[in-house]
Design an enzyme around this catalytic site. Structure first.
Site, PDB file in Angstrom:
ATOM      1  N   VAL A  65      -2.962  -5.353  -2.086  1.00 49.36           N
ATOM      2  CA  VAL A  65      -3.861  -6.438  -1.704  1.00 49.36           C
ATOM      3  C   VAL A  65      -4.823  -5.998  -0.601  1.00 49.36           C
ATOM      4  O   VAL A  65      -4.469  -5.211   0.273  1.00 49.36           O
ATOM      5  CB  VAL A  65      -3.083  -7.691  -1.259  1.00 49.36           C
ATOM      6  CG1 VAL A  65      -2.205  -8.191  -2.403  1.00 49.36           C
ATOM      7  CG2 VAL A  65      -2.226  -7.421  -0.027  1.00 49.36           C
ATOM      8  N   THR A 111       0.864  -1.172   0.000  1.00 48.25           N
ATOM      9  CA  THR A 111       0.000   0.000   0.000  1.00 48.25           C
ATOM     10  C   THR A 111       0.901   1.222   0.000  1.00 48.25           C
ATOM     11  O   THR A 111       1.628   1.477   0.952  1.00 48.25           O
ATOM     12  CB  THR A 111      -0.923   0.025   1.226  1.00 48.25           C
ATOM     13  OG1 THR A 111      -1.706  -1.166   1.245  1.00 48.25           O
ATOM     14  CG2 THR A 111      -1.854   1.229   1.176  1.00 48.25           C
ATOM     15  N   VAL A 136      -8.107   2.800  -4.854  1.00 53.96           N
ATOM     16  CA  VAL A 136      -9.124   1.870  -4.343  1.00 53.96           C
ATOM     17  C   VAL A 136      -8.720   1.320  -2.981  1.00 53.96           C
ATOM     18  O   VAL A 136      -9.516   1.298  -2.031  1.00 53.96           O
ATOM     19  CB  VAL A 136      -9.365   0.720  -5.340  1.00 53.96           C
ATOM     20  CG1 VAL A 136     -10.295  -0.331  -4.737  1.00 53.96           C
ATOM     21  CG2 VAL A 136      -9.966   1.259  -6.636  1.00 53.96           C
ATOM     22  N   LYS A 137      -7.477   0.855  -2.851  1.00 53.50           N
ATOM     23  CA  LYS A 137      -7.031   0.246  -1.596  1.00 53.50           C
ATOM     24  C   LYS A 137      -7.053   1.250  -0.445  1.00 53.50           C
ATOM     25  O   LYS A 137      -7.519   0.940   0.666  1.00 53.50           O
ATOM     26  CB  LYS A 137      -5.618  -0.311  -1.779  1.00 53.50           C
ATOM     27  CG  LYS A 137      -4.918  -0.742  -0.470  1.00 53.50           C
ATOM     28  CD  LYS A 137      -5.657  -1.872   0.249  1.00 53.50           C
ATOM     29  CE  LYS A 137      -5.006  -2.196   1.594  1.00 53.50           C
ATOM     30  NZ  LYS A 137      -3.687  -2.836   1.464  1.00 53.50           N
ATOM     31  N   ILE A 138      -6.553   2.445  -0.684  1.00 55.16           N
ATOM     32  CA  ILE A 138      -6.499   3.465   0.366  1.00 55.16           C
ATOM     33  C   ILE A 138      -7.902   3.814   0.853  1.00 55.16           C
ATOM     34  O   ILE A 138      -8.160   3.913   2.055  1.00 55.16           O
ATOM     35  CB  ILE A 138      -5.759   4.713  -0.163  1.00 55.16           C
ATOM     36  CG1 ILE A 138      -4.267   4.406  -0.344  1.00 55.16           C
ATOM     37  CG2 ILE A 138      -5.949   5.903   0.778  1.00 55.16           C
ATOM     38  CD1 ILE A 138      -3.546   5.435  -1.196  1.00 55.16           C
TER      39      ILE A 138
END
Length: 297
Positions: free
Chosen positions: A125, A100, A174-176
């Site tokens: 992930v 990340t 998207v991950k954050i």
């Protein structure tokens, strides 16, 4: 080129990286080389035909290199620092960042390696260590369409849900934001548990009732019921310090696009209180301990 002819490099075989590397080695058909400063996971991975090598050997032999590192800053150092991958990889090879990382760091790192003809993709992930072990992670990917098509088969070995989110850095966006929403929900659960307990309703009863109503969520079932209610916060899991890092990325991204993420700012304040109280290495739902301690001498 078939997968049997591909050599995959993997840098960072920690809590998430070790099972991910194992899945690639056992399912992709590729030869897998790995590097880490900790020899213990490398010894375990040797049983799955993962070869421990130096950074120099990995960069020389691997055509695609996966990174699973603690932060964007560490990732950037590994890639563009002195003696890093940008200096060692030849043109045409591919770097896939599973870490990340902030959007700024991702775009800057991609720009610097692309100047050397190296391909870059971000594929952070999502989900838990248990999902990593099971090979059922969720992965949003930021990459050009042709790059996504080439790396997707490898990601499929450790992920059950893959989203091509857009160009480089879209996976990180998207991950954050996923982690922002998740841990703002965890914060609400921590507050509710402390209030409920003092008002005479135990967290396990409270959360079970939530699960039958409109407050049901992934965070409730995995963080509330399994961590906050029993007050179990292992250190070999996603820690408070990592959560603060990710939410800080979200606040910074909000500032860049003109949005004041007030909920995320409030969450950071609680994460920092937890760290100050000595809970930084504990599983991130340990922020509930901040509320449990309020009003006590």
């Amino acid at each position: 080129m078939t997968n049997q002819q591909v050599v995959v490099g993997f840098i960072g075989v920690g809590v998430m990286g070790e099972p991910i590397c194992r899945h690639i080695a056992t399912k992709s058909g590729a030869r897998v080389l790995a590097f880490d400063t900790n020899p213990e996971p490398l010894q375990r991975l040797a049983a799955h035909n993962v070869q421990a090598v130096s950074m120099e050997t990995l960069a020389d032999q691997a055509s695609i290199v996966f990174l699973s590192l603690p932060s964007g800053e560490v990732m950037q150092q590994v890639v563009t620092g002195a003696g890093g991958l940008a200096e060692r990889l030849s043109a045409g090879k591919t770097i896939v960042d599973l870490s990340t990382s902030s959007v700024d760091v991702t775009l800057e790192t991609a720009r610097r390696v692309q100047e050397k003809g190296i391909v870059f993709a971000d594929a952070p992930v999502m989900r838990t260590r248990a999902a990593a072990e099971a090979g059922t992670l969720a992965v949003p990917v930021g990459a050009d369409a042709d790059v996504f098509a080439r790396i997707e088969p490898f990601i499929r070995t450790f992920a059950s849900d893959i989203t091509h989110a857009g160009g480089i850095s879209a996976g990180q966006v998207v991950k954050i934001l996923n982690n922002m929403v998740l841990y703002e929900t965890v914060l609400a659960l921590a507050e509710a548990a402390a209030i409920g307990r003092r008002a005479g309703v135990q967290p396990d009863v409270l959360f079970q009732a939530f699960s039958t109503g409109s407050a049901d969520s992934f965070a409730l079932r995995n963080h509330g019921m399994k961590a906050i209610a029993p007050q179990v916060f292992p250190e070999k899991a996603f820690p408070v310090t990592y959560a603060r890092k990710d939410i800080s990325y979200a606040v910074a991204l909000g500032e860049q696009v003109g949005v004041d993420a007030t909920g995320a700012r409030n969450l950071i304040a609680t994460l920092e209180k937890a760290i100050e109280a000595g809970h930084g290495d504990k599983y991130a739902p340990a922020i509930s301990l901040v509320f449990e301690a309020q009003g006590r001498g």
